[in-house]
Write a protein that holds these residues in place. Structure first.
Motif, PDB file in Angstrom:
ATOM      1  N   ARG A 123       8.264  10.952   3.162  1.00 14.41           N
ATOM      2  CA  ARG A 123       8.038   9.562   3.553  1.00 14.41           C
ATOM      3  C   ARG A 123       6.570   9.188   3.394  1.00 14.41           C
ATOM      4  O   ARG A 123       5.691  10.023   3.568  1.00 14.41           O
ATOM      5  N   GLY A 124       6.336   7.931   3.093  1.00 10.30           N
ATOM      6  CA  GLY A 124       4.975   7.431   2.968  1.00 10.30           C
ATOM      7  C   GLY A 124       4.945   5.930   3.153  1.00 10.30           C
ATOM      8  O   GLY A 124       5.985   5.287   3.391  1.00 10.30           O
ATOM      9  N   PHE A 125       3.757   5.356   3.026  1.00 11.04           N
ATOM     10  CA  PHE A 125       3.571   3.921   3.233  1.00 11.04           C
ATOM     11  C   PHE A 125       2.703   3.360   2.117  1.00 11.04           C
ATOM     12  O   PHE A 125       1.947   4.077   1.456  1.00 11.04           O
ATOM     13  N   GLY A 126       2.815   2.048   1.930  1.00 12.30           N
ATOM     14  CA  GLY A 126       1.992   1.354   0.957  1.00 12.30           C
ATOM     15  C   GLY A 126       1.593  -0.008   1.503  1.00 12.30           C
ATOM     16  O   GLY A 126       2.164  -0.501   2.474  1.00 12.30           O
ATOM     17  N   ARG A 127       0.602  -0.600   0.848  1.00  9.07           N
ATOM     18  CA  ARG A 127       0.147  -1.933   1.264  1.00  9.07           C
ATOM     19  C   ARG A 127      -0.402  -2.662   0.050  1.00  9.07           C
ATOM     20  O   ARG A 127      -1.144  -2.102  -0.745  1.00  9.07           O
ATOM     21  N   TYR A 128       0.001  -3.938  -0.081  1.00  9.36           N
ATOM     22  CA  TYR A 128      -0.510  -4.759  -1.161  1.00  9.36           C
ATOM     23  C   TYR A 128      -1.956  -5.141  -0.857  1.00  9.36           C
ATOM     24  O   TYR A 128      -2.242  -5.784   0.151  1.00  9.36           O
ATOM     25  N   LYS A 129      -2.853  -4.762  -1.736  1.00 13.81           N
ATOM     26  CA  LYS A 129      -4.255  -5.157  -1.570  1.00 13.81           C
ATOM     27  C   LYS A 129      -4.553  -6.486  -2.245  1.00 13.81           C
ATOM     28  O   LYS A 129      -5.474  -7.212  -1.848  1.00 13.81           O
ATOM     29  N   THR A 180      -1.816  -5.227  -6.870  1.00 14.70           N
ATOM     30  CA  THR A 180      -2.701  -4.088  -6.629  1.00 14.70           C
ATOM     31  C   THR A 180      -2.366  -3.526  -5.257  1.00 14.70           C
ATOM     32  O   THR A 180      -2.233  -4.285  -4.307  1.00 14.70           O
ATOM     33  N   PHE A 181      -2.228  -2.238  -5.156  1.00 16.08           N
ATOM     34  CA  PHE A 181      -1.714  -1.661  -3.921  1.00 16.08           C
ATOM     35  C   PHE A 181      -2.391  -0.331  -3.616  1.00 16.08           C
ATOM     36  O   PHE A 181      -2.990   0.297  -4.490  1.00 16.08           O
ATOM     37  N   GLU A 182      -2.298   0.065  -2.371  1.00 14.19           N
ATOM     38  CA  GLU A 182      -2.715   1.394  -1.942  1.00 14.19           C
ATOM     39  C   GLU A 182      -1.510   2.070  -1.293  1.00 14.19           C
ATOM     40  O   GLU A 182      -0.612   1.396  -0.780  1.00 14.19           O
ATOM     41  N   TYR A 231      -4.450   9.212  -7.472  1.00 13.99           N
ATOM     42  CA  TYR A 231      -4.271   9.603  -6.084  1.00 13.99           C
ATOM     43  C   TYR A 231      -5.076  10.856  -5.782  1.00 13.99           C
ATOM     44  O   TYR A 231      -5.545  11.555  -6.677  1.00 13.99           O
ATOM     45  N   GLU A 232      -5.245  11.117  -4.486  1.00 16.44           N
ATOM     46  CA  GLU A 232      -5.844  12.356  -3.991  1.00 16.44           C
ATOM     47  C   GLU A 232      -4.735  13.231  -3.412  1.00 16.44           C
ATOM     48  O   GLU A 232      -3.719  12.712  -2.933  1.00 16.44           O
ATOM     49  N   VAL A 233      -4.957  14.547  -3.431  1.00 14.38           N
ATOM     50  CA  VAL A 233      -3.889  15.461  -3.038  1.00 14.38           C
ATOM     51  C   VAL A 233      -4.287  16.307  -1.835  1.00 14.38           C
ATOM     52  O   VAL A 233      -5.450  16.393  -1.458  1.00 14.38           O
ATOM     53  N   ARG A 234      -3.281  16.934  -1.257  1.00 13.23           N
ATOM     54  CA  ARG A 234      -3.469  17.886  -0.160  1.00 13.23           C
ATOM     55  C   ARG A 234      -3.579  19.311  -0.707  1.00 13.23           C
ATOM     56  O   ARG A 234      -3.557  19.535  -1.895  1.00 13.23           O
ATOM     57  N   TRP A 235      -3.666  20.234   0.247  1.00 11.07           N
ATOM     58  CA  TRP A 235      -3.556  21.676   0.010  1.00 11.07           C
ATOM     59  C   TRP A 235      -4.766  22.240  -0.731  1.00 11.07           C
ATOM     60  O   TRP A 235      -4.673  23.287  -1.376  1.00 11.07           O
ATOM     61  N   GLY A 241      -3.572   7.097  -2.421  1.00  9.95           N
ATOM     62  CA  GLY A 241      -3.872   6.692  -3.778  1.00  9.95           C
ATOM     63  C   GLY A 241      -3.953   5.188  -3.914  1.00  9.95           C
ATOM     64  O   GLY A 241      -3.736   4.442  -2.954  1.00  9.95           O
ATOM     65  N   VAL A 242      -4.268   4.738  -5.116  1.00 10.53           N
ATOM     66  CA  VAL A 242      -4.352   3.312  -5.435  1.00 10.53           C
ATOM     67  C   VAL A 242      -3.739   3.091  -6.809  1.00 10.53           C
ATOM     68  O   VAL A 242      -3.694   4.001  -7.644  1.00 10.53           O
ATOM     69  N   GLY A 243      -3.265   1.874  -7.039  1.00  6.85           N
ATOM     70  CA  GLY A 243      -2.672   1.577  -8.329  1.00  6.85           C
ATOM     71  C   GLY A 243      -2.479   0.091  -8.517  1.00  6.85           C
ATOM     72  O   GLY A 243      -2.799  -0.716  -7.634  1.00  6.85           O
ATOM     73  N   LEU A 244      -1.948  -0.271  -9.680  1.00  4.96           N
ATOM     74  CA  LEU A 244      -1.701  -1.684  -9.942  1.00  4.96           C
ATOM     75  C   LEU A 244      -0.558  -1.842 -10.930  1.00  4.96           C
ATOM     76  O   LEU A 244      -0.236  -0.928 -11.702  1.00  4.96           O
ATOM     77  N   TRP A 245       0.062  -3.010 -10.863  1.00  4.87           N
ATOM     78  CA  TRP A 245       1.033  -3.468 -11.848  1.00  4.87           C
ATOM     79  C   TRP A 245       0.465  -4.709 -12.502  1.00  4.87           C
ATOM     80  O   TRP A 245      -0.055  -5.602 -11.817  1.00  4.87           O
ATOM     81  N   LEU A 246       0.600  -4.800 -13.820  1.00  8.17           N
ATOM     82  CA  LEU A 246       0.118  -5.959 -14.560  1.00  8.17           C
ATOM     83  C   LEU A 246       1.263  -6.547 -15.387  1.00  8.17           C
ATOM     84  O   LEU A 246       2.068  -5.809 -15.975  1.00  8.17           O
TER      85      LEU A 246
END
Length: 350
Positions: A235-241, A250-252, A287-291, A265-270
């Motif tokens: 599970r995770g979450f996102g937010r429109y920036k 554009t989202f995180e 994105y950044e990772v764990r471990w 992480g961050v990304g975008l759709w165009l």
């Protein structure tokens, strides 16, 4: 080798605490550029102690092979001397060694001296025996032999991890994932379809379920996403920036699930009309990772290439399932945007 084996166990237990608390937790040597030389020395010493933990309690080196045995301790002493030489520059920005670590080093020096003395007393006679390498476990409890074996494996493992982390730090950052597709449709239709969170998992292999956490999708709206993997659900979450209808999203995104390799992480759709009734739909994200170092190496070697392929397959499925009326072309690895599509600190540019 009974006394030497007991002392070796004590030295390694204290050394493990020194590494875990002072090197990693307190001083974070692996994150400091000025401490890389010291960490490389610790890597070398980790392998030397892994060999000692495997050999001292279990193997005797007779005759000519005794020189090989002695070389192991000469190497240890040499590495320790280099460690002392580089520590002032490595720790200068932190005000030198912490008082607790300085005390720990004094205690370890005394114990290592006692350990080497015990080694010398127990092994001197080996020089006069016929040359051979003999498996002869020390007269100590079986649990101690097992513990020393586990310590040796642990020392080698930690040395490998620290070495991989140092190498990974010198590599360029992984390129963002970028995929684009050209579809015969209108921007308005494509926008409405791809922005519908109920339809999104039907074509995007990266998601099993998406739930919007707001009644209106706009800049600032959050979402919750889930991905089913075998018997687990990540599970995770996102937010429109930035949400500009029919132009750009554009989202995180982030996940607090420790099973998720992706931390944030961050990304975008165009969306861009290219003429002739064709629209180009593209995504770029990183994105950044764990471990720690293991996570970063796994991401480079396995996870990020798989995510690149999954995103390409998702765009292909979008085209085949919802826009079959016209030929489409998915551009994957060759269609990536340059790394600088993200601004400083991982924030989307523009």
């Amino acid at each position: 080798m009974a006394t030497a084996s007991f002392l070796l166990a004590v030295v390694c237990l204290l050394g493990a605490f020194d590494i875990a608390y002072f090197h990693w937790h307190r001083c974070r040597l692996g994150d400091r550029a000025e401490s890389r030389a010291e960490v490389w020395i610790h890597v070398a010493r980790g392998f030397i102690y892994a060999l000692q933990l495997a050999l001292v309690p279990n193997v005797q080196f007779h005759g000519a092979f005794y020189a090989v045995f002695i070389a192991l301790f000469v190497a240890d002493i040499g590495v320790a001397m280099v460690d002392v030489a580089v520590e002032p520059a490595s720790r200068r920005s932190q005000g030198g060694l912490p008082a607790g670590e300085y005390l720990m080093h004094i205690v370890l020096s005394v114990l290592v001296g006692a350990y080497l003395h015990a080694i010398a007393l127990d092994s001197m006679a080996w020089r006069h025996l016929p040359s051979a390498i003999v498996y002869a476990p020390a007269d100590v409890p079986g649990w101690l032999l097992g513990t020393l074996g586990l310590m040796g494996a642990g020392a080698a493992f930690v040395a490998v991890i620290e070495g991989l982390a140092l190498v990974e730090q010198r590599l360029p950052r992984p390129a963002p994932i970028h995929v684009r597709v050209r579809l015969r449709t209108t921007v308005e239709r494509l926008w409405e379809l791809t922005q519908d969170h109920r339809i999104h998992p039907s074509w995007d292999h990266r998601f099993s379920r998406i739930a919007m956490l707001g009644e209106v999708v706009q800049t600032g709206t959050a979402m919750r996403y889930e991905k089913d993997l075998l018997v687990a659900t990540i599970r995770g979450f996102g937010r429109y920036k930035l949400h500009r209808p029919c132009r750009q999203s554009t989202f995180e995104f982030w996940s607090e699930d420790p099973r998720s390799l992706i931390r944030r992480g961050v990304g975008l759709w165009l969306y861009r009309a290219v003429g002739g009734g064709v629209v180009e739909f593209s995504t770029s994200y990183t994105y950044e990772v764990r471990w720690g170092a293991l996570g970063r190496w796994f991401d480079r070697a396995v996870f990020r290439p798989l995510f690149q392929r999954a995103t390409e397959r998702s765009f292909r499925r979008l085209a085949e399932r919802y826009f079959p009326e016209g030929a489409s072309r998915v551009a994957g690895a060759r269609g990536r945007k340059p790394v600088h599509f993200l601004g400083y600190g991982g924030e989307p540019a523009g």
